[in-house]
Design a protein around this motif. Structure first.
Motif, PDB file in Angstrom:
ATOM      1  N   UNK A 116       0.807  -1.225   0.000  1.00  0.00           N
ATOM      2  CA  UNK A 116       0.000   0.000   0.000  1.00  0.00           C
ATOM      3  C   UNK A 116       0.839   1.273   0.000  1.00  0.00           C
ATOM      4  N   UNK A 117       2.165   1.133   0.049  1.00  0.00           N
ATOM      5  CA  UNK A 117       3.047   2.304   0.083  1.00  0.00           C
ATOM      6  C   UNK A 117       4.230   2.094  -0.862  1.00  0.00           C
ATOM      7  N   UNK A 118       4.618   3.161  -1.532  1.00  0.00           N
ATOM      8  CA  UNK A 118       5.719   3.080  -2.474  1.00  0.00           C
ATOM      9  C   UNK A 118       7.024   3.528  -1.826  1.00  0.00           C
ATOM     10  N   UNK A 119       8.143   3.118  -2.410  1.00  0.00           N
ATOM     11  CA  UNK A 119       9.446   3.622  -2.013  1.00  0.00           C
ATOM     12  C   UNK A 119       9.811   3.332  -0.575  1.00  0.00           C
ATOM     13  N   UNK A 120      10.543   4.258   0.027  1.00  0.00           N
ATOM     14  CA  UNK A 120      11.003   4.168   1.405  1.00  0.00           C
ATOM     15  C   UNK A 120      10.653   5.463   2.125  1.00  0.00           C
ATOM     16  N   UNK A 121      10.198   5.351   3.357  1.00  0.00           N
ATOM     17  CA  UNK A 121       9.906   6.518   4.184  1.00  0.00           C
ATOM     18  C   UNK A 121      10.448   6.217   5.578  1.00  0.00           C
ATOM     19  N   UNK A 122      11.648   6.697   5.833  1.00  0.00           N
ATOM     20  CA  UNK A 122      12.375   6.327   7.047  1.00  0.00           C
ATOM     21  C   UNK A 122      11.830   7.038   8.278  1.00  0.00           C
ATOM     22  N   UNK A 123      12.226   6.521   9.437  1.00  0.00           N
ATOM     23  CA  UNK A 123      11.869   7.181  10.688  1.00  0.00           C
ATOM     24  C   UNK A 123      12.408   8.602  10.722  1.00  0.00           C
ATOM     25  N   UNK A 124      13.638   8.786  10.257  1.00  0.00           N
ATOM     26  CA  UNK A 124      14.242  10.115  10.286  1.00  0.00           C
ATOM     27  C   UNK A 124      13.502  11.096   9.390  1.00  0.00           C
ATOM     28  N   UNK A 125      13.106  10.653   8.200  1.00  0.00           N
ATOM     29  CA  UNK A 125      12.384  11.551   7.292  1.00  0.00           C
ATOM     30  C   UNK A 125      11.005  11.879   7.848  1.00  0.00           C
ATOM     31  N   UNK A 126      10.338  10.888   8.376  1.00  0.00           N
ATOM     32  CA  UNK A 126       9.030  11.091   8.999  1.00  0.00           C
ATOM     33  C   UNK A 126       9.168  12.132  10.115  1.00  0.00           C
ATOM     34  N   UNK A 127      10.149  11.931  10.995  1.00  0.00           N
ATOM     35  CA  UNK A 127      10.324  12.880  12.094  1.00  0.00           C
ATOM     36  C   UNK A 127      10.663  14.271  11.573  1.00  0.00           C
ATOM     37  N   UNK A 132       6.808  20.987  10.434  1.00  0.00           N
ATOM     38  CA  UNK A 132       5.475  21.576  10.552  1.00  0.00           C
ATOM     39  C   UNK A 132       5.229  22.142  11.940  1.00  0.00           C
ATOM     40  N   UNK A 133       5.912  21.597  12.949  1.00  0.00           N
ATOM     41  CA  UNK A 133       5.763  22.128  14.305  1.00  0.00           C
ATOM     42  C   UNK A 133       6.807  23.193  14.614  1.00  0.00           C
ATOM     43  N   UNK A 134       7.629  23.522  13.611  1.00  0.00           N
ATOM     44  CA  UNK A 134       8.709  24.500  13.769  1.00  0.00           C
ATOM     45  C   UNK A 134       9.621  24.131  14.941  1.00  0.00           C
ATOM     46  N   UNK A 193      -2.835  14.317  22.089  1.00  0.00           N
ATOM     47  CA  UNK A 193      -2.030  14.758  20.943  1.00  0.00           C
ATOM     48  C   UNK A 193      -1.020  15.836  21.322  1.00  0.00           C
ATOM     49  N   UNK A 194      -1.347  16.650  22.326  1.00  0.00           N
ATOM     50  CA  UNK A 194      -0.449  17.716  22.755  1.00  0.00           C
ATOM     51  C   UNK A 194       0.855  17.233  23.342  1.00  0.00           C
ATOM     52  N   UNK A 195       0.961  15.936  23.642  1.00  0.00           N
ATOM     53  CA  UNK A 195       2.238  15.382  24.065  1.00  0.00           C
ATOM     54  C   UNK A 195       3.254  15.380  22.935  1.00  0.00           C
ATOM     55  N   UNK A 196       2.773  15.484  21.708  1.00  0.00           N
ATOM     56  CA  UNK A 196       3.636  15.441  20.520  1.00  0.00           C
ATOM     57  C   UNK A 196       3.480  16.691  19.666  1.00  0.00           C
ATOM     58  N   UNK A 197       2.247  17.122  19.469  1.00  0.00           N
ATOM     59  CA  UNK A 197       1.947  18.248  18.584  1.00  0.00           C
ATOM     60  C   UNK A 197       1.694  19.518  19.389  1.00  0.00           C
ATOM     61  N   UNK A 198       2.380  20.579  19.023  1.00  0.00           N
ATOM     62  CA  UNK A 198       2.168  21.867  19.675  1.00  0.00           C
ATOM     63  C   UNK A 198       1.593  22.898  18.711  1.00  0.00           C
ATOM     64  N   UNK A 199       1.899  22.738  17.438  1.00  0.00           N
ATOM     65  CA  UNK A 199       1.388  23.609  16.375  1.00  0.00           C
ATOM     66  C   UNK A 199       1.625  22.888  15.061  1.00  0.00           C
ATOM     67  N   UNK A 200       0.885  23.288  14.030  1.00  0.00           N
ATOM     68  CA  UNK A 200       1.064  22.652  12.733  1.00  0.00           C
ATOM     69  C   UNK A 200       0.602  21.206  12.724  1.00  0.00           C
ATOM     70  N   UNK A 201       0.674  20.600  11.547  1.00  0.00           N
ATOM     71  CA  UNK A 201       0.187  19.230  11.387  1.00  0.00           C
ATOM     72  C   UNK A 201       0.706  18.683  10.071  1.00  0.00           C
ATOM     73  N   UNK A 202       0.935  17.395  10.037  1.00  0.00           N
ATOM     74  CA  UNK A 202       1.305  16.714   8.805  1.00  0.00           C
ATOM     75  C   UNK A 202       0.268  15.618   8.560  1.00  0.00           C
ATOM     76  N   UNK A 203      -0.220  15.520   7.342  1.00  0.00           N
ATOM     77  CA  UNK A 203      -1.369  14.670   7.021  1.00  0.00           C
ATOM     78  C   UNK A 203      -1.207  13.242   7.519  1.00  0.00           C
ATOM     79  N   UNK A 204      -2.239  12.733   8.183  1.00  0.00           N
ATOM     80  CA  UNK A 204      -2.284  11.350   8.610  1.00  0.00           C
ATOM     81  C   UNK A 204      -1.649  11.051   9.946  1.00  0.00           C
TER      82      UNK A 204
END
Length: 463
Positions: free
Chosen positions: A62-73, A79-81, A431-442
């Motif tokens: 269901x997913x193409x290519x590679x999406x590493x932990x580092x890139x995800x982070x 987005x959270x600056x 969610x506020x334990x991780x997100x303080x501002x901004x958002x990335x889809x999903x």
């Protein structure tokens, strides 16, 4: 008052709550799920979602290519600056591959990787049938496992005995009576306070009166207030959350994904004074769409206007409402009450600043502006090919980031820095334990899925 005894009581009816209920039930526990909505509207905001963001080290079905932990982070960090808890963010990210496998094992079906305008085929796994399909699959799993599902039952207060929840006061909205649930362990996954218009106005002031709520009207924040009453540690800024620029013609509640306007990066956005106010081409839309709600919220009368021309109409996904289409800029302005001469001047100034390049909406191309107070860094093309298209924009609140602090087993902290013995939380309320501002889809679905399962597992262990 009727009393009901359960090993685990789960408050909420969306993705995180369902993950918790299924996990606890599979551990052999007697589980109750309290959903404040009628059955028809079950699922909270999860019914409106489409996908879950997941890391992967190689292509999957269901997913193409590679999406590493580092890139995800790095995407979350941007987005959270930089205002994110890296330990918790990476914790969630690292658990996303197993989450996709778990979802499949519990009836969720995924569609082949997405191609086209959203740039998400490599990063996000899309549910076949959308969030409603996911919610239905998980409810069916709950029913098979024997979870007791209580629709239109709204949790109101948490009774404490020492450092533990001794009872949960619940309103049966159908029979208009109060019940007392006695849990050995309590999981709260009932969303934020985004549907509570009075609370939003306390946080935002009068501008909140012009906000639209993208999701369910049932997320009133009552359990967040209940947490405050028992001395839980509340974290997060009440003015921060997942807020998107959506079509201003959207209903007050439950506009969902279809109300989002996805052409912002392909044109310009102006305010009530017909002036641009932010870089529309800063980054790919799934990484920037969630900042536009706050941007519009801070404009006069909380209104904006996305304007494109004929050249880009095949490059984005249309929204729920048809665009306003006119053959001249003046006609477009007159239709929505903008000053025609001001809008024409803004567009002429923008067009004159466009630097010729090779337009490609699938990459961060070299089409930009030069010499403007507010530059556009990618996908800048002259708006000069009629007809012209306009979508009116309002802030659309998805969920709020103020919530309770939890550890990595989903156990809730008290305001003194200790933890409640048998109270856990998951989903939007943490969610506020991780997100303080901004958002990335999903990412909200990632957080809810990971912590929902953790909460269910932790609750099962002590019950």
């Amino acid at each position: 008052m009727e009393t009901l005894n359960y090993d685990v009581v789960v408050v909420g009816g969306g993705n995180a709550a369902l993950c918790a209920a299924i996990t606890a039930s599979e551990a052999g526990k007697k589980v109750a799920l309290l959903e404040s909505s009628p059955k028809l509207w079950r699922g909270g905001n999860s019914q409106h979602t489409r996908n879950l963001r997941s890391m992967h080290d190689a292509p999957t079905d269901v997913l193409t290519g590679v999406y590493s932990e580092d890139e995800f982070f790095e995407d979350v960090y941007k987005v959270t600056k930089g205002q994110t808890n890296e330990e918790y963010a990476r914790f969630v990210i690292s658990h996303t591959p197993e989450t996709v496998v778990w979802a499949k094992a519990h009836g969720v079906r995924f569609q082949p990787s997405m191609r086209g305008t959203l740039h998400l085929g490599r990063t996000n796994a899309f549910f076949l049938g959308g969030g409603k399909s996911l919610v239905n699959a998980y409810y069916h799993a709950c029913e098979r496992l024997g979870v007791h599902i209580y629709y239109e039952h709204e949790a109101l207060e948490i009774d404490m005995s020492g450092n533990a929840c001794s009872a949960l006061l619940v309103k049966d909205k159908v029979n208009n009576e109060e019940l007392k649930f006695i849990p050995k362990a309590l999981v709260v996954a009932s969303g934020g306070f985004e549907s509570n218009l009075e609370w939003l106005e306390v946080a935002w002031g009068e501008k909140a009166r012009n906000f639209l709520i993208r999701g369910t009207k049932f997320n009133q924040g009552k359990m967040l207030k209940a947490f405050g009453n028992i001395g839980a540690q509340i974290i997060g800024d009440p003015t921060q959350g997942h807020m998107v620029a959506i079509d201003a013609r959207t209903p007050k509640y439950d506009g969902g994904i279809a109300s989002r306007v996805d052409c912002v990066s392909l044109g310009i956005v102006v305010n009530k004074s017909a002036k641009r106010f932010y870089d529309e081409g800063e980054d790919f839309w799934p990484k920037r769409y969630a900042i536009w709600g706050c941007l519009v919220a801070n404009q006069e009368d909380q209104i904006g206007y996305s304007i494109t021309d004929e050249k880009v109409q095949k490059n984005y996904m249309p929204s729920l409402f048809k665009p306003i289409v006119k053959n001249t800029i003046e006609e477009l302005a007159d239709e929505v009450g903008l000053n025609a001469s001001e809008l024409k001047a803004t567009i002429e100034q923008y067009n004159a600043a466009v630097v010729p390049g090779s337009f490609d909406h699938t990459i961060q191309d070299d089409c930009c502006t030069k010499g403007l107070e507010v530059e556009k860094t990618h996908w800048a093309q002259k708006i000069d090919t009629p007809p012209y298209y306009l979508y009116p924009l309002r802030p659309g609140v998805t969920f709020t980031y103020m919530g309770v602090k939890v550890d990595k087993q989903a156990q809730v902290f008290d305001e003194k820095g200790g933890k409640f013995d048998n109270i856990f939380a998951a989903g939007e309320i943490i969610a506020g334990n991780i997100l303080t501002q901004g958002y990335v889809a999903g990412f909200g679905m990632s957080i809810g899925s990971v912590f929902g399962r953790l909460a269910g597992n932790s609750a099962a262990k002590i019950s």
